[in-house]
Write a protein that holds these residues in place. Sequence first.
Motif, PDB file in Angstrom:
ATOM      1  N   UNK A   6     113.170   2.946  10.710  1.00 36.03           N
ATOM      2  CA  UNK A   6     112.242   2.386   9.733  1.00 36.03           C
ATOM      3  C   UNK A   6     110.903   2.066  10.392  1.00 36.03           C
ATOM      4  N   UNK A   7     109.851   2.248   9.626  1.00 32.91           N
ATOM      5  CA  UNK A   7     108.513   1.860  10.043  1.00 32.91           C
ATOM      6  C   UNK A   7     108.363   0.364   9.787  1.00 32.91           C
ATOM      7  N   UNK A   8     107.836  -0.371  10.755  1.00 39.57           N
ATOM      8  CA  UNK A   8     107.635  -1.814  10.582  1.00 39.57           C
ATOM      9  C   UNK A   8     106.647  -2.065   9.438  1.00 39.57           C
ATOM     10  N   UNK A   9     106.712  -3.249   8.872  1.00 35.21           N
ATOM     11  CA  UNK A   9     105.861  -3.565   7.722  1.00 35.21           C
ATOM     12  C   UNK A   9     104.380  -3.506   8.057  1.00 35.21           C
ATOM     13  N   UNK A  10     104.019  -3.743   9.332  1.00 37.89           N
ATOM     14  CA  UNK A  10     102.617  -3.660   9.724  1.00 37.89           C
ATOM     15  C   UNK A  10     102.233  -2.279  10.277  1.00 37.89           C
ATOM     16  N   UNK A  11     103.190  -1.350  10.248  1.00 35.19           N
ATOM     17  CA  UNK A  11     102.979   0.048  10.658  1.00 35.19           C
ATOM     18  C   UNK A  11     102.627   0.202  12.134  1.00 35.19           C
ATOM     19  N   UNK A  12     103.031  -0.743  12.981  1.00 34.74           N
ATOM     20  CA  UNK A  12     102.676  -0.674  14.399  1.00 34.74           C
ATOM     21  C   UNK A  12     103.817  -0.185  15.292  1.00 34.74           C
ATOM     22  N   UNK A  13     105.032  -0.134  14.776  1.00 38.09           N
ATOM     23  CA  UNK A  13     106.166   0.375  15.549  1.00 38.09           C
ATOM     24  C   UNK A  13     107.276   0.775  14.577  1.00 38.09           C
ATOM     25  N   UNK A  14     108.301   1.422  15.121  1.00 38.63           N
ATOM     26  CA  UNK A  14     109.484   1.777  14.329  1.00 38.63           C
ATOM     27  C   UNK A  14     110.711   1.166  14.994  1.00 38.63           C
ATOM     28  N   UNK A  15     111.724   0.875  14.186  1.00 39.50           N
ATOM     29  CA  UNK A  15     112.944   0.274  14.703  1.00 39.50           C
ATOM     30  C   UNK A  15     114.170   0.914  14.076  1.00 39.50           C
ATOM     31  N   UNK A  16     115.283   0.767  14.771  1.00 43.04           N
ATOM     32  CA  UNK A  16     116.576   1.294  14.321  1.00 43.04           C
ATOM     33  C   UNK A  16     117.641   0.339  14.835  1.00 43.04           C
ATOM     34  N   UNK A  17     118.644   0.039  14.019  1.00 44.54           N
ATOM     35  CA  UNK A  17     119.768  -0.795  14.435  1.00 44.54           C
ATOM     36  C   UNK A  17     121.035   0.056  14.478  1.00 44.54           C
ATOM     37  N   UNK A  18     121.857  -0.201  15.492  1.00 50.04           N
ATOM     38  CA  UNK A  18     123.104   0.569  15.608  1.00 50.04           C
ATOM     39  C   UNK A  18     124.109  -0.207  16.457  1.00 50.04           C
ATOM     40  N   UNK A  19     125.378  -0.162  16.045  1.00 50.15           N
ATOM     41  CA  UNK A  19     126.483  -0.680  16.845  1.00 50.15           C
ATOM     42  C   UNK A  19     127.328   0.523  17.254  1.00 50.15           C
ATOM     43  N   UNK A  20     127.292   0.924  18.527  1.00 48.79           N
ATOM     44  CA  UNK A  20     128.061   2.097  18.956  1.00 48.79           C
ATOM     45  C   UNK A  20     129.565   1.859  18.869  1.00 48.79           C
ATOM     46  N   UNK A  21     130.287   2.892  18.464  1.00 47.57           N
ATOM     47  CA  UNK A  21     131.742   2.838  18.454  1.00 47.57           C
ATOM     48  C   UNK A  21     132.261   2.747  19.887  1.00 47.57           C
ATOM     49  N   UNK A  22     133.447   2.197  20.067  1.00 50.59           N
ATOM     50  CA  UNK A  22     134.034   1.991  21.394  1.00 50.59           C
ATOM     51  C   UNK A  22     134.208   3.296  22.173  1.00 50.59           C
ATOM     52  N   UNK A  23     134.301   4.407  21.498  1.00 54.79           N
ATOM     53  CA  UNK A  23     134.493   5.697  22.165  1.00 54.79           C
ATOM     54  C   UNK A  23     133.298   6.070  23.047  1.00 54.79           C
ATOM     55  N   UNK A  24     132.148   5.443  22.848  1.00 53.29           N
ATOM     56  CA  UNK A  24     130.939   5.780  23.610  1.00 53.29           C
ATOM     57  C   UNK A  24     130.741   4.904  24.843  1.00 53.29           C
ATOM     58  N   UNK A  25     131.818   4.301  25.335  1.00 53.05           N
ATOM     59  CA  UNK A  25     131.726   3.535  26.570  1.00 53.05           C
ATOM     60  C   UNK A  25     131.494   4.473  27.742  1.00 53.05           C
ATOM     61  N   UNK A  26     130.904   3.944  28.794  1.00 53.59           N
ATOM     62  CA  UNK A  26     130.582   4.760  29.962  1.00 53.59           C
ATOM     63  C   UNK A  26     131.652   4.691  31.025  1.00 53.59           C
ATOM     64  N   UNK A  27     131.249   5.004  32.261  1.00 53.92           N
ATOM     65  CA  UNK A  27     132.170   5.000  33.386  1.00 53.92           C
ATOM     66  C   UNK A  27     132.664   3.605  33.737  1.00 53.92           C
ATOM     67  N   UNK A  28     131.908   2.601  33.336  1.00 52.14           N
ATOM     68  CA  UNK A  28     132.321   1.209  33.532  1.00 52.14           C
ATOM     69  C   UNK A  28     132.792   0.694  32.171  1.00 52.14           C
TER      70      UNK A  28
END
Length: 156
Positions: free
Chosen positions: A31-53
């Motif tokens: 989404x574009x911020x209301x003041x049009x100065x940046x964009x943002x995205x929210x996400x909660x990754x599923x547990x399957x995307x864990x790394x080597x640790x």
Amino acid sequence: MPSIQDLYAPEYSHCWGCGAAHPYGLHLKSYLSSDHTYCYCHHIPDAVYTGGVPDNLYGGFIAMLFDCHGTAAAAALYLAAHGEELTADSLERFITAHLEVDYLAPTPMGTELEIRAYPVEVTDRKVILSLELHCGERITARGKMVAVKHHRPTAE
């Protein structure tokens, strides 16, 4: 308010990370911020995307978040920089020309992440972005992206 990805033309809606038409994809929404100065995205990754640790997010997944969110942000921020409204008709597709990621701290699993993209430079054919991955109050990764305008092939 529709996301930037919801405004993509059908032929650009098949990305695994952000394509609305991908049957198994993540369907990220930027989404574009209301003041049009940046964009943002929210996400909660599923547990399957864990790394080597265990209990930490895989670094390649972070790069994918920057890539998918970054190209959407480039398209929206390009329009904002040129004083144009973000609509399905005005939105042009951008693709990644360069992406670099600095991993600052482990990103824990099970937390909502916010990915932010700020314009550094906008020209007639490219957008350079500064990217941040926020995990609560902490920034766990930063990135830089060069995104270029994609030109649809013309019919012969």
